[in-house]
Motif scaffolding. Structure first.
Motif, PDB file in Angstrom:
ATOM      1  N   SER A  73      30.531 -11.101  -1.514  1.00  0.00           N
ATOM      2  CA  SER A  73      30.920  -9.891  -2.228  1.00  0.00           C
ATOM      3  C   SER A  73      30.249  -8.673  -1.635  1.00  0.00           C
ATOM      4  N   LEU A  80      11.370   1.515   1.070  1.00  0.00           N
ATOM      5  CA  LEU A  80      12.255   0.615   0.331  1.00  0.00           C
ATOM      6  C   LEU A  80      13.702   0.823   0.746  1.00  0.00           C
ATOM      7  N   LEU A 114      27.466 -14.153  -3.470  1.00  0.00           N
ATOM      8  CA  LEU A 114      26.791 -12.860  -3.378  1.00  0.00           C
ATOM      9  C   LEU A 114      26.971 -12.262  -1.990  1.00  0.00           C
ATOM     10  N   GLN A 148      26.317 -19.698  -5.495  1.00  0.00           N
ATOM     11  CA  GLN A 148      26.073 -18.351  -5.971  1.00  0.00           C
ATOM     12  C   GLN A 148      25.607 -17.445  -4.839  1.00  0.00           C
ATOM     13  N   VAL A 149      24.758 -17.993  -3.965  1.00  0.00           N
ATOM     14  CA  VAL A 149      24.288 -17.180  -2.833  1.00  0.00           C
ATOM     15  C   VAL A 149      25.460 -16.819  -1.939  1.00  0.00           C
ATOM     16  N   ALA A 195       8.611   2.536  -6.039  1.00  0.00           N
ATOM     17  CA  ALA A 195       9.276   1.616  -5.115  1.00  0.00           C
ATOM     18  C   ALA A 195       8.991   0.170  -5.484  1.00  0.00           C
ATOM     19  N   TRP A 204      -2.192  -5.056  -6.844  1.00  0.00           N
ATOM     20  CA  TRP A 204      -1.763  -4.401  -5.621  1.00  0.00           C
ATOM     21  C   TRP A 204      -1.689  -2.895  -5.788  1.00  0.00           C
ATOM     22  N   MET A 262       0.818  -1.206   0.000  1.00  0.00           N
ATOM     23  CA  MET A 262       0.000   0.000   0.000  1.00  0.00           C
ATOM     24  C   MET A 262       0.843   1.242   0.000  1.00  0.00           C
ATOM     25  N   ALA A 263       1.092   1.775   1.171  1.00  0.00           N
ATOM     26  CA  ALA A 263       1.933   2.961   1.215  1.00  0.00           C
ATOM     27  C   ALA A 263       3.378   2.519   1.407  1.00  0.00           C
ATOM     28  N   PHE A 264       3.851   1.787   0.438  1.00  0.00           N
ATOM     29  CA  PHE A 264       5.221   1.283   0.471  1.00  0.00           C
ATOM     30  C   PHE A 264       6.042   2.211  -0.384  1.00  0.00           C
ATOM     31  N   THR A 265       6.472   3.292   0.215  1.00  0.00           N
ATOM     32  CA  THR A 265       7.088   4.342  -0.577  1.00  0.00           C
ATOM     33  C   THR A 265       8.572   4.079  -0.766  1.00  0.00           C
ATOM     34  N   LEU A 266       9.248   4.989  -1.448  1.00  0.00           N
ATOM     35  CA  LEU A 266      10.676   4.855  -1.683  1.00  0.00           C
ATOM     36  C   LEU A 266      11.451   4.878  -0.381  1.00  0.00           C
ATOM     37  N   TRP A 267      10.946   5.643   0.569  1.00  0.00           N
ATOM     38  CA  TRP A 267      11.652   5.706   1.837  1.00  0.00           C
ATOM     39  C   TRP A 267      11.623   4.349   2.519  1.00  0.00           C
ATOM     40  N   SER A 309       5.392   7.549  -5.550  1.00  0.00           N
ATOM     41  CA  SER A 309       6.500   6.936  -4.851  1.00  0.00           C
ATOM     42  C   SER A 309       6.264   5.447  -4.635  1.00  0.00           C
ATOM     43  N   THR A 310       5.044   5.095  -4.340  1.00  0.00           N
ATOM     44  CA  THR A 310       4.741   3.676  -4.118  1.00  0.00           C
ATOM     45  C   THR A 310       4.966   2.857  -5.380  1.00  0.00           C
ATOM     46  N   TYR A 347      21.117 -13.526 -11.145  1.00  0.00           N
ATOM     47  CA  TYR A 347      22.502 -13.749 -10.753  1.00  0.00           C
ATOM     48  C   TYR A 347      22.655 -15.075 -10.026  1.00  0.00           C
TER      49      TYR A 347
END
Lengths: 73, 343
Positions: free
Chosen positions: A58, A8, A55, A51-52, B215, B330, A1-6, B211-212, B229
């Motif tokens: 690294s 993330l 990763l 591979q994990v 993201a 979603w 829902m309100a999953f904004t860039l912040w 923004s959502t 990968y």
């Protein structure tokens, strides 16, 4: 829902932190997830586990490198 | 043209030509030049016959330098035949020197621009992005038609140039970034519109929606990259390709949300299901060419490829295609309005 860039950014930071603080010798080797424990031939495709581990290793190396420590100052 | 002071001694035949050239430039500009040349011109007639007879083996080294003190008095600098290193205003007025100065300045600016471009290229690949925006109207309309009805399209292969796919302008199957960008912006605007129609609009809502969606797109691409990968799949897909394919879902979202304005919940779900199916079909057919290995390729060109790679590739393909409807739902289900109760 309100999953904004912040949100993330926060989630990414926490995940990176989790990857970095996992100590290899104390935990991963005991659980069979050490980085030096996989033996595989040269010509085969690397398995998912290796591979994990690559990763994780690294990411840890990059986070501990000198470039990022310079960024802190 | 030579600016060297000693060059006159090496090649006496040039003196005659230099005299002619100097008189030409004197005719063009630089009024200061004609007076100092007069003693030189008077000194030359005595030198002309030796110039014609240079093949006698006599060098005419002494004669011009006996004349040099004369016009060093009049023109307080090097001999004007050098055409340089004199008073700066006369230096820059000289058209030949001005041309050279302009060319040098332009070369400096050009190299500076090139340097800045190279530095920026390291962080944001501008030249790669330009490829994705090389579209025209015909391509956009055909692609939108393909996104809504891909069932009758038969040829999904990509044509390649020497280093990459053909530009989207000429190849309908190539991914582009124009449609995803426009669809993303339109999605934010349509979200604002729909929320406004339900009296749920505030200006912050627009930025929250933008923004959502961004993201979620970034998260989806990160997951896809990490998956590629970890499972060690080699494809020709670049990050920008993944961004392009991830952005096509916004077209479906817009269509479903616009349907929800007219027909509320049923219209929204019908639009969503239809757009999901067509998008899944579109993505599977497009990415099958790029992710799955071509069945007719000779087996000796890659002895390290296992058959298990095929299974991984299939799973990756299904994952990429299957996450689209979920994300479409979603990102939009909170925008639809409940049906108006009949009073």
């Amino acid at each position: 829902m309100a999953f904004t860039l912040w949100n993330l950014l926060e989630a990414t930071l926490l995940c990176l932190n989790a990857v970095c603080i996992l100590h290899e010798e104390r935990f991963l080797v005991k659980m069979g997830w050490g980085a030096n424990q996989n033996i595989q031939g040269f010509g085969e495709q690397p398995s998912v586990r290796s591979q994990v581990f690559n990763l994780v290793r690294s990411i840890r190396t990059v986070m501990r490198s000198k470039y990022l420590s310079i960024l802190c100052y | 043209m030579n600016f060297n002071a000693t060059s006159g001694a090496r090649h006496p035949a040039q003196k005659g030509s230099r005299k002619k050239r100097v008189s030409d430039t004197a005719a063009m500009s630089a009024p200061a030049y004609p007076p100092p040349y007069n003693p030189y011109a008077s000194a030359v007639p005595g030198n002309m016959p030796p110039n014609m007879n240079m093949y006698d083996g006599r060098y005419v080294l002494p004669p011009p330098y006996t004349a040099s003190p004369d016009y060093s008095r009049i023109h307080p600098s090097f001999p004007p035949a050098d055409q340089g290193f004199s008073i700066p205003s006369q230096f820059l007025n000289e058209p030949l020197v001005a041309n050279v100065a302009m060319q040098y300045g332009q070369a400096l600016v050009g190299s500076g621009k090139q340097l800045v471009g190279q530095e920026l290229e390291k962080y944001v690949p501008f030249s790669r992005i330009k490829y994705y925006f090389a579209v025209d109207t015909r391509y956009v309309t055909k692609k939108l038609g393909l996104l809504f009805f891909p069932f009758t399209h038969s040829d999904w292969s990509l044509r390649y140039e020497q280093d990459g796919p053909v530009q989207p302008r000429y190849e309908i199957n190539a991914p582009d970034l124009y449609i995803p960008t426009m669809a993303y912006v339109t999605y934010v605007l349509v979200a604002g519109l729909v929320l406004g129609m339900q009296d749920r609009f505030t200006p912050e809502v627009l930025s929250i929606q933008a923004s959502t969606a961004l993201a979620w797109t970034v998260f989806e691409i990160i997951v896809e990259l990490i998956t590629m990968y970890i499972t060690n799949i080699q494809t020709n897909l670049k990050t920008l390709d993944l961004i392009a394919y991830g952005g096509y879902k916004y077209v479906g979202i817009i269509f479903a949300v616009l349907l929800s304005i007219l027909f509320h919940k049923t219209g929204y779900f019908i639009g969503l299901i239809y757009c999901s199916m067509s998008l899944i079909f579109f993505l599977v057919r497009t990415l099958k060419v790029q992710i799955l290995p071509i069945g007719t390729s000779p087996s000796h060109h890659d002895p390290y490829m296992h058959n298990s790679g095929n299974k991984r590739r299939m799973y990756l393909l299904l994952f990429v295609a299957g996450i689209q409807p979920f994300l479409m739902w979603w990102l939009s289900f909170h925008l639809i309005s409940p049906p108006v109760p009949k009073s």
